[in-house]
Design an enzyme around this catalytic site. Sequence first.
Site, PDB file in Angstrom:
ATOM      1  CD  GLU A   1      67.374 -65.424 -27.394  1.00 17.11           C
ATOM      2  OE1 GLU A   1      68.462 -65.074 -26.906  1.00 17.11           O
ATOM      3  OE2 GLU A   1      67.286 -66.068 -28.469  1.00 17.11           O
TER       4      GLU A   1
ATOM      5  CG  HIS B   1      64.274 -67.521 -30.592  1.00 13.05           C
ATOM      6  ND1 HIS B   1      65.110 -66.580 -31.163  1.00 13.05           N
ATOM      7  CD2 HIS B   1      63.053 -67.236 -31.075  1.00 13.05           C
ATOM      8  CE1 HIS B   1      64.407 -65.767 -31.950  1.00 13.05           C
ATOM      9  NE2 HIS B   1      63.149 -66.166 -31.916  1.00 13.05           N
TER      10      HIS B   1
ATOM     11  CG  HIS C   1      74.678 -64.111 -32.660  1.00  8.45           C
ATOM     12  ND1 HIS C   1      73.345 -64.426 -32.796  1.00  8.45           N
ATOM     13  CD2 HIS C   1      75.279 -64.567 -33.787  1.00  8.45           C
ATOM     14  CE1 HIS C   1      73.135 -65.026 -33.951  1.00  8.45           C
ATOM     15  NE2 HIS C   1      74.303 -65.125 -34.571  1.00  8.45           N
TER      16      HIS C   1
END
Length: 249
Positions: free
Chosen positions: A75, A43, A197
């Site tokens: 991401e 990310h 997550h």
Amino acid sequence: MARLSVNLNKIALLRNSRRSGVPDLARFGLLALHAGAQGLTVHPRPDQRHIRADDVPMLADLMRPFRPAKEFNIEGYPDDRFIQIMQAYRPEQATLVPDAPTAFTSEEGWKLDAAEARFAAPAIARIKALGCRVILFIDPDPQVIDRVRQAGADGVEIYTGSYAAAFREHRHQPILEHIEQTAAAARSAGLLVNAGHDLNLANIPPLIAAVPFLAEASIGHELTADALQGGFATTVSAYAKALSAQPGG
């Protein structure tokens, strides 16, 4: 069987605390791929607090011999900067998050109200035109699924942070049911179902039992924490096995 995509953000965060380049991100990427990960996730936030802009071409080059069997997942918030990254490196998968570039972490999914849909749909179309699969990060909410399909995405990544927090307090069943319902709605709509997550070796088995058709889980923080005790390659292998286990097996 769900695939494990190892998120390297926390390895990069540790590296960025010094100027020595240690730990070496490329080395840990290779360790993950050789230990059973089916992909790598990054990310690249604008503040570069973990993954940096120059990490992306390095990791794309590192992964070239493994792709497309092992996938590169990038991401991010789909602004012009992110679209440029997609155009340059064309990962197999782009996971789009709705949080602003300054957000601490991704803790809330797309609602795809009128304003979000007007923003997300054109970005989804631009990224899909590059040959990338587009996944939208969403909360466990079945009502969002039809909006995801209308926006043109290929699938969803269901946010599991609230599930993980509830799991630690042994009150996770209601949230797990919401995840199950959301996943079932997504599958019925022809969408791919990912999750991510705060997943770990304790809370993965109930998730797999509830969503046996889960395609992929992106895991970084908990895996990295476990690796401090058990070693990185050993921990990656354990997570890959947990995700690939048959429900009830």
